[in-house]
Design a protein around this motif. Structure first.
Motif, mmCIF file in Angstrom:
data_model
loop_
_atom_site.group_PDB
_atom_site.id
_atom_site.type_symbol
_atom_site.label_atom_id
_atom_site.label_comp_id
_atom_site.label_asym_id
_atom_site.label_seq_id
_atom_site.Cartn_x
_atom_site.Cartn_y
_atom_site.Cartn_z
ATOM 1 N N ALA A 1 -6.348 5.776 -6.756
ATOM 2 C CA ALA A 1 -6.421 7.154 -6.268
ATOM 3 C C ALA A 1 -6.168 8.180 -7.363
ATOM 4 C CB ALA A 1 -5.421 7.336 -5.129
ATOM 5 N N GLU A 2 -5.221 7.894 -8.239
ATOM 6 C CA GLU A 2 -4.873 8.893 -9.239
ATOM 7 C C GLU A 2 -4.719 8.262 -10.613
ATOM 8 O OE1 GLU A 2 -1.370 10.965 -8.044
ATOM 9 O OE2 GLU A 2 -2.330 11.863 -6.278
ATOM 10 N N SER A 3 -4.958 9.086 -11.603
ATOM 11 C CA SER A 3 -4.735 8.660 -12.981
ATOM 12 C C SER A 3 -3.778 9.670 -13.614
ATOM 13 C CB SER A 3 -6.081 8.639 -13.707
ATOM 14 O OG SER A 3 -5.873 8.673 -15.086
ATOM 15 N N VAL A 4 -2.537 9.242 -13.777
ATOM 16 C CA VAL A 4 -1.489 10.170 -14.209
ATOM 17 C C VAL A 4 -1.270 10.034 -15.713
ATOM 18 C CG1 VAL A 4 0.913 10.871 -13.883
ATOM 19 C CG2 VAL A 4 -0.392 9.936 -11.962
ATOM 20 N N GLU A 5 -1.461 11.131 -16.421
ATOM 21 C CA GLU A 5 -1.243 11.104 -17.870
ATOM 22 C C GLU A 5 0.258 11.198 -18.136
ATOM 23 O OE1 GLU A 5 -3.516 14.101 -19.912
ATOM 24 O OE2 GLU A 5 -2.281 13.820 -21.707
ATOM 25 N N SER B 1 0.732 6.523 -0.816
ATOM 26 C CA SER B 1 -0.057 5.286 -0.924
ATOM 27 C C SER B 1 -0.345 4.734 0.467
ATOM 28 C CB SER B 1 0.674 4.253 -1.771
ATOM 29 O OG SER B 1 1.857 3.847 -1.136
ATOM 30 N N LYS B 2 0.581 5.018 1.418
ATOM 31 C CA LYS B 2 0.396 4.568 2.794
ATOM 32 C C LYS B 2 -0.598 5.463 3.522
ATOM 33 C CE LYS B 2 4.536 3.137 3.521
ATOM 34 N NZ LYS B 2 5.845 3.706 3.841
ATOM 35 N N GLU B 3 -0.399 6.759 3.345
ATOM 36 C CA GLU B 3 -1.259 7.722 4.056
ATOM 37 C C GLU B 3 -2.728 7.568 3.663
ATOM 38 O OE1 GLU B 3 2.278 11.067 4.019
ATOM 39 O OE2 GLU B 3 0.430 11.450 2.896
ATOM 40 N N LEU B 4 -2.956 7.272 2.392
ATOM 41 C CA LEU B 4 -4.332 7.207 1.891
ATOM 42 C C LEU B 4 -4.997 5.857 2.147
ATOM 43 C CD1 LEU B 4 -3.778 8.910 -1.562
ATOM 44 C CD2 LEU B 4 -5.060 9.877 0.346
#
Lengths: 277, 302
Positions: B222-226, B259-262
């Motif tokens: 879902a996300e890519s966190v720098e 992470s649950k909601e998505l």
């Protein structure tokens, strides 16, 4: 006593048990009456002739000394030294055993690697395995037409199964991680077999080989009683026919000693290939 | 311009045992640049290990492709080194032989002496020297075993190094030491690393970028966190950095709640599932430094 190591205490106990056993055995054998003590009637009815009986250990020891001090004499077909007889037996066992290993280990690899081969061959193995090796003897004698080769065949057929089954089991049980290590290092199938699967399965395979050599040594005695001519099994039977129980007991002991040595040899090999995970 | 390692529309479905199918993840698409250290974080069962096995070439995806350096990944290769969670050392070989095993496979043209010299050098880099290298893995502690495994992987200079929860089986103190060692050995190379972990602090310490996965089924990257904390990093200094807790809170929020909601939402067919890039940097002047969340959303939506 507490000052002695465990091994020393065990050795002392073993020695005491041996001496006690021999003494009981010696004492349990009824002494033969000397001829002079017999009545005339007894002498006439043949009681003066020495009766065959279980010999005391002292006689066996004398026999053992006599045989072992000259183990390789050859005085005709029915009078060969114990070394020659055991040599024949070991030769037959090792030949049949080597042939069996030659077939069983590659075949076991195949069966262990391929679930299809495992399922396809399993029914045959399950039917053939419980057959007493001596049951093959008449068929072997008829087809091979040679008693020597038939004895070797019987050894072959009895030692193949533990090796085959253990190899297949060991190979199938190699951890997937180790196979993955081989795969990620791009090892070809042959290299994977020799550098990863063989050492990983070696302890199981050698256990199978150890069971097999034990069975082969059990079976050779019976096989040689049937085919005759030479070998420790034939020697036992021949001495029985001669009613020489001292030699029978001596050869029984020798069978035990050789079997123990063969087993110890594989025990050594087993220790060499063992690993701790 | 494609990234060095490009994961394209990767989908993995398994039969669910009731005649149907279970979609682990669908159309996952992301990239890893050369020399980058990327960590993937997510709960158990979201398909992290499946992605790892596909990258290693040990498993086949249902559909989609992995392209590395312009070539599609098909089957395992020496170009992709793997450090497994359970070390996967060969227990009948000594520590040194476990490394030479790999080096000899990589460089069949080398002499035995060259292979040993190279292997010894890499073992020394993870702190294994002297008599220790002639011991069997069973005579080493868990931490030492994982060091051997790391040395084996680095010694081969793979184009991509895959670390599958390498510190998962170690106690916290040992884990810390080996993380430092990994950073040290990685710092001297241009090694591209892709790593799985469950440990948020470990991820922040090690990664250039963290990929966040939602829960399965239908898991998504879902996300890519720098990670906007400069290198070299040390575990005691990074916690003082203003970005540390901002990033950490974001990750905890994601794993604990979002992470649950998505999760569990099938995608529109054919839609590509790309992670949203997130950049949290408190050292940059922001219009509203008092409140992180609105600023964060603005980046997410952009």
């Amino acid at each position: 006593m507490t000052g002695l190591s465990l091994n020393k205490r065990a050795a002392i106990l073993s020695f005491i048990l041996l001496i006690a056993g021999l003494l009981i055995w010696e004492a349990a054998i009824p002494a033969q009456k000397a001829v002079g003590e017999l009545t005339e009637y007894e002498i006439l009815t043949g009681a003066g002739v020495p009766k065959a009986g279980v010999p005391p250990p002292s006689e066996v020891l004398v026999k053992a000394w006599e045989q072992l001090s000259n183990p390789f004499y050859d005085a005709g077909p029915n009078d060969k030294g114990i070394g020659i007889q055991i040599g024949y037996s070991i030769y037959r066992v090792l030949t049949g055993y080597a042939l069996a290993a030659f077939v069983a280990i590659p075949l076991g690899f195949l069966i262990g690697m391929s679930p299809v081969a495992y399922k396809a061959l399993n029914p045959f193995i399950q039917v053939l395995r419980p057959i007493s090796p001596l049951a093959w003897m008449p068929l072997a004698l008829f087809i091979i037409q040679d008693s020597e080769a038939s004895a070797i065949f019987v050894i072959f057929i009895c030692s193949i199964w533990p090796m085959l089954i253990n190899t297949a089991f060991g190979v199938a049980g190699v951890r997937a991680d180790w196979v993955n290590v081989a795969r990620t290092h791009e090892l070809n199938p042959l290299k994977t077999a020799f550098t990863v699967i063989l050492p990983a399965a070696a302890p199981t395979i050698v256990t199978g080989m150890r069971i097999s050599i034990g069975i082969a040594w059990l079976v050779i005695v019976a096989a040689e009683m049937l085919v005759g001519g030479t070998g420790i099994g034939y020697y036992v039977w021949n001495e029985w026919n001669n009613l020489d129980l001292t030699s029978v007991i001596f050869s029984i002991l020798m069978i035990g000693v050789v079997g123990m040595l063969l087993d110890a040899l594989f025990g050594l090999l087993q220790r060499r290939v063992a690993y701790v995970e | 311009m494609k990234p060095y390692l490009s994961i394209e529309n990767l989908t993995q479905r398994f039969p669910d045992g009731k005649g149907g199918e279970l979609t682990v993840f669908e159309n996952a698409t992301f990239g890893v640049e050369k020399g980058e250290f990327v960590v993937i974080l997510g709960h158990s069962g979201c398909g992290k290990s499946t992605i790892m096995n596909i990258l290693a070439g040990l498993a086949e995806p249902t559909s989609g492709a992995v392209v590395m350096d312009g070539q599609e990944v098909k089957g395992p290769s020496l170009d992709r080194g793997v450090v497994f969670q359970n070390y996967s050392l060969l227990p009948w070989l000594s520590t040194l032989k476990n490394v030479t095993f790999g080096v000899a496979a990589r460089h069949p043209e080398w002499t035995k002496a060259e292979v040993i010299a190279h292997s010894t050098k890499y073992l020394a880099m993870v702190g294994l020297e002297g008599d220790v290298i002639h011991r069997k893995p069973s005579q080493l502690s868990g931490g030492m075993r994982q060091r051997v495994s790391i040395a084996r992987a680095f010694a081969n200079h793979p184009k991509l190094l895959l670390l599958d929860e390498p510190f998962g089986a170690l106690d916290a103190l040992t884990r810390g030491t080996i993380q430092d060692e990994l950073l040290k050995i990685w710092g001297g190379t241009e090694q591209t690393v892709f790593m799985i972990t469950h440990d948020i602090d470990e991820a922040i310490l090690l990664a250039d970028r963290i990929l966040l996965m939602t829960n399965g089924p239908f898991a998504r990257v879902a996300e890519s966190v720098e990670i906007t904390i400069p290198r070299p990093r040390s575990r005691t200094e990074i916690i003082e950095h203003p970005n540390y807790y901002a990033i950490r809170n974001h990750l905890v929020q994601f794993l604990g709640k979002r992470s649950k909601e998505l999760s569990g939402q099938p995608m529109d067919s054919g839609a590509t599932n790309r992670p949203a890039p997130i950049r949290i940097d408190k050292t940059e002047p922001t219009p509203d430094p008092e409140d992180l969340r609105p600023g964060l959303r603005a980046v997410v939506n952009s």
